[in-house]
Design a protein around this motif. Structure first.
Motif, PDB file in Angstrom:
ATOM      1  N   TYR A 164      -5.108   5.163  -6.710  1.00 23.81           N
ATOM      2  CA  TYR A 164      -5.688   4.885  -5.402  1.00 23.81           C
ATOM      3  C   TYR A 164      -6.891   5.809  -5.171  1.00 23.81           C
ATOM      4  O   TYR A 164      -6.738   7.035  -5.128  1.00 23.81           O
ATOM      5  N   GLU A 165      -8.071   5.209  -5.030  1.00 17.77           N
ATOM      6  CA  GLU A 165      -9.299   5.979  -4.832  1.00 17.77           C
ATOM      7  C   GLU A 165      -9.676   6.066  -3.359  1.00 17.77           C
ATOM      8  O   GLU A 165      -9.648   5.067  -2.642  1.00 17.77           O
ATOM      9  N   PRO A 266      -9.357   5.678   4.108  1.00 15.04           N
ATOM     10  CA  PRO A 266      -9.296   4.402   3.404  1.00 15.04           C
ATOM     11  C   PRO A 266      -9.261   4.615   1.880  1.00 15.04           C
ATOM     12  O   PRO A 266      -9.944   5.497   1.354  1.00 15.04           O
ATOM     13  N   VAL A 267      -8.479   3.818   1.179  1.00 14.24           N
ATOM     14  CA  VAL A 267      -8.418   3.886  -0.287  1.00 14.24           C
ATOM     15  C   VAL A 267      -8.499   2.484  -0.867  1.00 14.24           C
ATOM     16  O   VAL A 267      -8.214   1.494  -0.183  1.00 14.24           O
ATOM     17  N   ARG A 268      -8.919   2.415  -2.115  1.00 17.99           N
ATOM     18  CA  ARG A 268      -8.851   1.137  -2.815  1.00 17.99           C
ATOM     19  C   ARG A 268      -7.825   1.252  -3.934  1.00 17.99           C
ATOM     20  O   ARG A 268      -7.778   2.255  -4.656  1.00 17.99           O
ATOM     21  N   GLU A 269      -6.993   0.235  -4.038  1.00 17.74           N
ATOM     22  CA  GLU A 269      -5.922   0.181  -5.026  1.00 17.74           C
ATOM     23  C   GLU A 269      -6.463  -0.437  -6.311  1.00 17.74           C
ATOM     24  O   GLU A 269      -6.950  -1.561  -6.310  1.00 17.74           O
ATOM     25  N   VAL A 270      -6.381   0.297  -7.411  1.00 16.54           N
ATOM     26  CA  VAL A 270      -6.821  -0.192  -8.715  1.00 16.54           C
ATOM     27  C   VAL A 270      -5.588  -0.541  -9.541  1.00 16.54           C
ATOM     28  O   VAL A 270      -4.671   0.275  -9.669  1.00 16.54           O
ATOM     29  N   GLY A 305      -3.461   7.261   1.460  1.00 16.51           N
ATOM     30  CA  GLY A 305      -4.328   6.619   2.442  1.00 16.51           C
ATOM     31  C   GLY A 305      -3.918   5.174   2.680  1.00 16.51           C
ATOM     32  O   GLY A 305      -2.867   4.732   2.205  1.00 16.51           O
ATOM     33  N   THR A 306      -4.761   4.475   3.416  1.00 18.55           N
ATOM     34  CA  THR A 306      -4.485   3.069   3.748  1.00 18.55           C
ATOM     35  C   THR A 306      -5.341   2.168   2.865  1.00 18.55           C
ATOM     36  O   THR A 306      -6.566   2.326   2.811  1.00 18.55           O
ATOM     37  N   VAL A 307      -4.686   1.261   2.148  1.00 20.32           N
ATOM     38  CA  VAL A 307      -5.399   0.369   1.237  1.00 20.32           C
ATOM     39  C   VAL A 307      -6.247  -0.604   2.052  1.00 20.32           C
ATOM     40  O   VAL A 307      -5.762  -1.281   2.968  1.00 20.32           O
ATOM     41  N   VAL A 308      -7.535  -0.692   1.695  1.00 16.17           N
ATOM     42  CA  VAL A 308      -8.456  -1.610   2.370  1.00 16.17           C
ATOM     43  C   VAL A 308      -8.390  -2.966   1.684  1.00 16.17           C
ATOM     44  O   VAL A 308      -8.366  -3.064   0.455  1.00 16.17           O
ATOM     45  N   ARG A 309      -8.343  -4.021   2.476  1.00 16.22           N
ATOM     46  CA  ARG A 309      -8.254  -5.377   1.938  1.00 16.22           C
ATOM     47  C   ARG A 309      -9.441  -5.712   1.056  1.00 16.22           C
ATOM     48  O   ARG A 309     -10.571  -5.322   1.319  1.00 16.22           O
TER      49      ARG A 309
END
Length: 311
Positions: A164-165, A266-270, A305-309
């Motif tokens: 998670y970035e 905010p994070v992005r899930e990879v 963090g919270t994954v952004v759509r």
């Protein structure tokens, strides 16, 4: 009724490429040989598999159902090969991997050398593609797996989260936010935000994060698939852009003050994504382990963090 695995490979190739000559080239046979074997299979089955009057060639209704089953049969054959490798404790063969452009330059150098040295008998073939193209090629067996941002919620596509970035705002030194230690999500500027081109999932995440309308720092007609280019546009033209954490780690130390943490975080899930019928399970597991070891340990925490759509 008798048919060969080779015949099944040929009809799958024609369905994938929608062209007999291209399919023959990919199967390393002549076009007459491929056409003859497909015609023979049609005679054995008593149905026509392809409508040859259309260009590009398309499968008939019966052909679509039979080709779908042929893909399943060929996947099961791959699983037999996987079992044999497991018994021999050897990993070999080919692994075709897709990766999105906003990950490739930052993630590939971290793991690809380690993987190829650990498994020299595996031919790792990597293609840089947009998410939609990765999903399409997974469904047609042109790829074995992909590295993409999730959740995608695509039917028949499985997702294995890797890390998670953080998403960070990068600003010009003269930007009004340059001296602030961090910002609230609603403060992310819309009027001067540089965006990736249409089709990139990170563009969608940017819009979803800040409620952006899609208009921004578009002083001239320009489309980029490169985060580095956007960062340099900020350096030279002003404004701001969002950077995922691995890309932000490439920012020189003297410029790190221009990276702003966003609240709420905010994070992005990879994830590693693959077809439900994926056969090379051991390869997938080893690749997962090596990638997770290659990124900073704090990125592995799902709760950071919270994954952004994405969509």
């Amino acid at each position: 009724m008798h048919f060969t695995f080779t015949q099944l490979e040929y009809i799958v190739a024609v369905d994938t490429h929608r062209h007999f000559v291209t399919a023959a080239e990919r199967c390393h046979v002549t076009q007459p040989t491929l056409s003859m074997q497909i015609k023979k299979l049609e005679e054995q089955l008593g149905v026509v598999l392809f409508d040859r009057t259309r260009q590009p060639v398309v499968p008939t209704d019966a052909g679509r159902a039979i080709i779908a089953q042929a893909r399943n049969i060929l996947r099961e054959v791959e699983k037999i090969e996987e079992i044999i490798q497991e018994v021999k404790s050897v990993l070999s063969g080919e692994l075709r991997l897709g990766i999105i452009p906003t990950l490739a330059p930052y993630l590939l150098p971290r793991f690809v050398g380690t993987f190829t040295r650990a498994y020299p008998q595996v031919h790792l073939q990597v293609r840089e593609l947009l998410t939609e193209d990765i999903v399409a090629q997974l469904r047609t067996d042109q790829l074995d797996a992909g590295l993409a941002v999730t959740p995608l919620q695509e039917p028949s596509i499985l997702e294995r989260p890797l890390f998670y970035e953080d998403l960070l705002l990068y600003v010009h030194p003269d930007h009004p936010l340059a001296q602030q230690p961090g910002i609230e999500a609603h403060e992310v500027p819309q009027e001067d935000l540089w965006l990736l081109a249409e089709g990139h999932c990170f563009r969608n995440q940017t819009l979803n994060l800040c409620g952006h309308t899609g208009a921004g720092a578009e002083m001239f007609s320009y489309e980029s698939g490169s985060l580095e280019t956007l960062r340099k546009m900020v350096d030279t033209e002003g404004g701001s852009t969002l950077l995922p954490e691995l890309a932000a780690l490439e920012v020189p130390e003297r410029q790190r003050y221009r990276l702003k943490e966003i609240t709420p975080r905010p994070v992005r899930e990879v994830s590693l994504i693959y077809s439900r019928n994926f056969a090379k399970e051991r390869l997938l597991t080893r690749l997962t382990e090596i990638i997770r070891q290659a990124v900073p340990a704090d990125l592995l925490d799902e709760a950071r963090g919270t994954v952004v759509r994405v969509r």
